[in-house]
Every structure is written in C-alpha cells, then in structure tokens.
Design a protein around this motif. Structure first.
Motif, PDB file in Angstrom:
ATOM      1  N   ASP A  58      -3.423  -8.601   9.161  1.00  0.00           N
ATOM      2  CA  ASP A  58      -3.598  -7.823   7.913  1.00  0.00           C
ATOM      3  C   ASP A  58      -4.783  -6.363   8.021  1.00  0.00           C
ATOM      4  N   PHE A  79      -4.957  -2.076   8.898  1.00  0.00           N
ATOM      5  CA  PHE A  79      -3.490  -0.635   8.607  1.00  0.00           C
ATOM      6  C   PHE A  79      -4.105  -0.506   9.345  1.00  0.00           C
ATOM      7  N   ASP A  81      -8.670   1.664  -0.025  1.00  0.00           N
ATOM      8  CA  ASP A  81      -9.127   2.353   1.064  1.00  0.00           C
ATOM      9  C   ASP A  81      -8.071   3.121   1.583  1.00  0.00           C
ATOM     10  N   VAL A  82      -6.807   2.155   1.708  1.00  0.00           N
ATOM     11  CA  VAL A  82      -5.650   2.515   2.100  1.00  0.00           C
ATOM     12  C   VAL A  82      -4.800   3.659   1.875  1.00  0.00           C
ATOM     13  N   ARG A  97     -10.663  -2.453  -0.084  1.00  0.00           N
ATOM     14  CA  ARG A  97     -10.742  -2.157   1.256  1.00  0.00           C
ATOM     15  C   ARG A  97      -8.993  -1.899   1.086  1.00  0.00           C
ATOM     16  N   LEU A  98      -8.215  -2.434   0.198  1.00  0.00           N
ATOM     17  CA  LEU A  98      -6.728  -1.568  -0.108  1.00  0.00           C
ATOM     18  C   LEU A  98      -6.654  -0.777  -0.621  1.00  0.00           C
ATOM     19  N   ALA A 138       0.883  -1.426  -0.002  1.00  0.00           N
ATOM     20  CA  ALA A 138      -0.135   0.528  -0.220  1.00  0.00           C
ATOM     21  C   ALA A 138       0.916   1.915   0.011  1.00  0.00           C
ATOM     22  N   VAL A 146      -8.870  -0.087   8.886  1.00  0.00           N
ATOM     23  CA  VAL A 146      -9.250  -0.460   7.364  1.00  0.00           C
ATOM     24  C   VAL A 146      -8.481  -2.051   7.811  1.00  0.00           C
ATOM     25  N   ASP A 147      -9.750  -3.314   7.705  1.00  0.00           N
ATOM     26  CA  ASP A 147      -9.346  -4.616   7.932  1.00  0.00           C
ATOM     27  C   ASP A 147      -9.112  -4.676   6.152  1.00  0.00           C
ATOM     28  N   VAL A 148      -7.646  -4.520   5.598  1.00  0.00           N
ATOM     29  CA  VAL A 148      -7.690  -5.247   4.271  1.00  0.00           C
ATOM     30  C   VAL A 148      -7.980  -6.203   3.304  1.00  0.00           C
ATOM     31  N   LEU A 173       2.058  -4.148   3.479  1.00  0.00           N
ATOM     32  CA  LEU A 173       1.245  -3.676   5.174  1.00  0.00           C
ATOM     33  C   LEU A 173       1.659  -4.500   6.090  1.00  0.00           C
TER      34      LEU A 173
END
Length: 223
Positions: free
Chosen positions: A107, A109, A214-215, A211-212, A28, A204-206, A33
């Motif tokens: 996993d 962030f 989002d990070v 959602r990745l 990311a 964030v639960d990647v 991560l």
C-alpha cells in the motif's frame, strides 16, 4: 533474491473503495497500486515473487495470475486470519528460502530503485527510510553511520518506508501466529545488526483518500 509484497491489509480508511476491492487493487491513474510494484520488481531483475493476502485476496490472484505476463513467477500466501506483518512473513518463510529477501508494503507508492537492494546483506535486516510525512511526524528510527536504532532525546528520526531486505534468521525463535515485525527489528538493532539508508525520492503511504489523490497528482505530472 526473492521478493515479497505484503498485501493482506483491509484498507478500512479507503472505504468505500475497499468494500469490494482489496486495497492493493485500488487504482491510481487507472493502474492497481500493486501492479506498480510488480512491474518495478520485474524491471529490477527479480524473477520470483510471493504475495500474501487476506481480505478479498482471490481478486489479487485473479488479476496478477502466475506473473508470466510481467516476466515473473508469482506465488501466493493466503491468510485465513489476521497475522500482522511479522506473522505473515513468518508463515511465508518456507517459500522464501534461506537467503535474504526483499519485502515491500503493497500500500505504498514509490519510485525507489529496487535493483539497489539486490546485494549481500550484512546483518539481519536493511531498512529504507524516508523523511517523516505529515501524518507521522515523530518518525520511527534514527539512522547513524548506516545503522538503525530507536531515537534518543533530541535525535532526528526518519520513517520506515515499508521497503526492507530481511534475513530469515531475523525470525529465529518465532512461533506461528499473529505478531508484529517491529519488536524483531528492535531486538536486532540492539545488537547492531540492522542497517539502513535514507531515500529522498517519491514515496506515498496510500492509507487515505487524500494520499491516493496525491499519487494521482504525481502520476498526472508524468503525462
């Protein structure tokens, strides 16, 4: 206090990224991560870190090495078979010692201040909870006056963040093999021996490509 990063998942929902790369090494903003955790733990004063791994785990060892470049001593617990969260931690207990230790999912962030958990543990576990994300609206536990329990009808719930301090005594009576962590936590909750806190910062639960992304957006905002 020692720390453990759980990094044994396959990350199937992040395929094709995880076909040839273990999920904790998915990047990311150009950084794996797991490296965000490693650097944050070092900055928080942790010096001994254990990482469990399975799928393509040797890549994690090759990337992080012995931890010296991060100011840490890193050991690894390689799992040849899926052990789930409870089984993976239980297997690592001999190297975690007889004192409470921090556990963080590899996993997620977050900007949670890990240094705040380097304090005595009252009970068998202390969990960090977050507001329920859209993908997990039902939550996991209720938090009342600093104690955790299963939510009853009408009670507001929160989601387990994947960050906790655990006592090795939580695993008393367990046997080697695959098993989940949640039943152990619920058993301890029933006797009032699990504390908790709500964290309102970035988390964030990647677990998916969305959602990745989002990070990536969060990190882009820092530049």
């Amino acid at each position: 206090m020692k720390a453990m990063i759980l990094a044994a998942g396959k990350g199937e929902r992040l395929r094709p990224l995880t076909l040839h790369t273990p999920k904790p090494l998915v990047r990311a903003a150009g950084v794996p991560l797991i490296e965000y955790h490693v650097r944050a733990l070092a900055a928080a004063g942790f010096r001994e870190l254990l990482i469990n791994h399975a799928w393509l785990g040797q890549q994690i060892e090759d990337y992080l090495g012995d931890g010296a470049r991060f100011g840490l001593s890193i050991q690894y617990s390689a799992e040849g078979e899926p052990l789930e969260t409870g089984g993976g931690i239980f297997r690592a207990l001999p190297r975690l010692g007889d004192q409470p230790f921090l556990v963080v999912n590899g996993d997620i962030f977050t900007d949670y201040p890990f240094a705040e958990l380097r304090r005595p543990l009252a009970g068998l576990a202390h969990l960090v909870l977050v507001d329920n994300p859209a993908h997990h609206p039902q939550g996991d536990f209720c938090l009342q006056q600093g104690r955790l329990g299963d939510p009853l009808d009408g009670q507001a719930s929160l989601t387990y963040s994947g960050i906790a301090v655990l006592s090795p005594r939580l695993f008393d009576g367990c046997q080697a093999g695959a098993f989940k962590l949640a039943p152990l936590l619920r058993r301890a909750m029933a006797s009032g021996r699990v504390s908790g806190e709500r964290f309102a910062g970035r988390w964030v639960d990647v677990g998916t490509h969305e959602r990745l992304a989002d990070v990536e957006q969060l990190l882009a905002g820092e530049r």
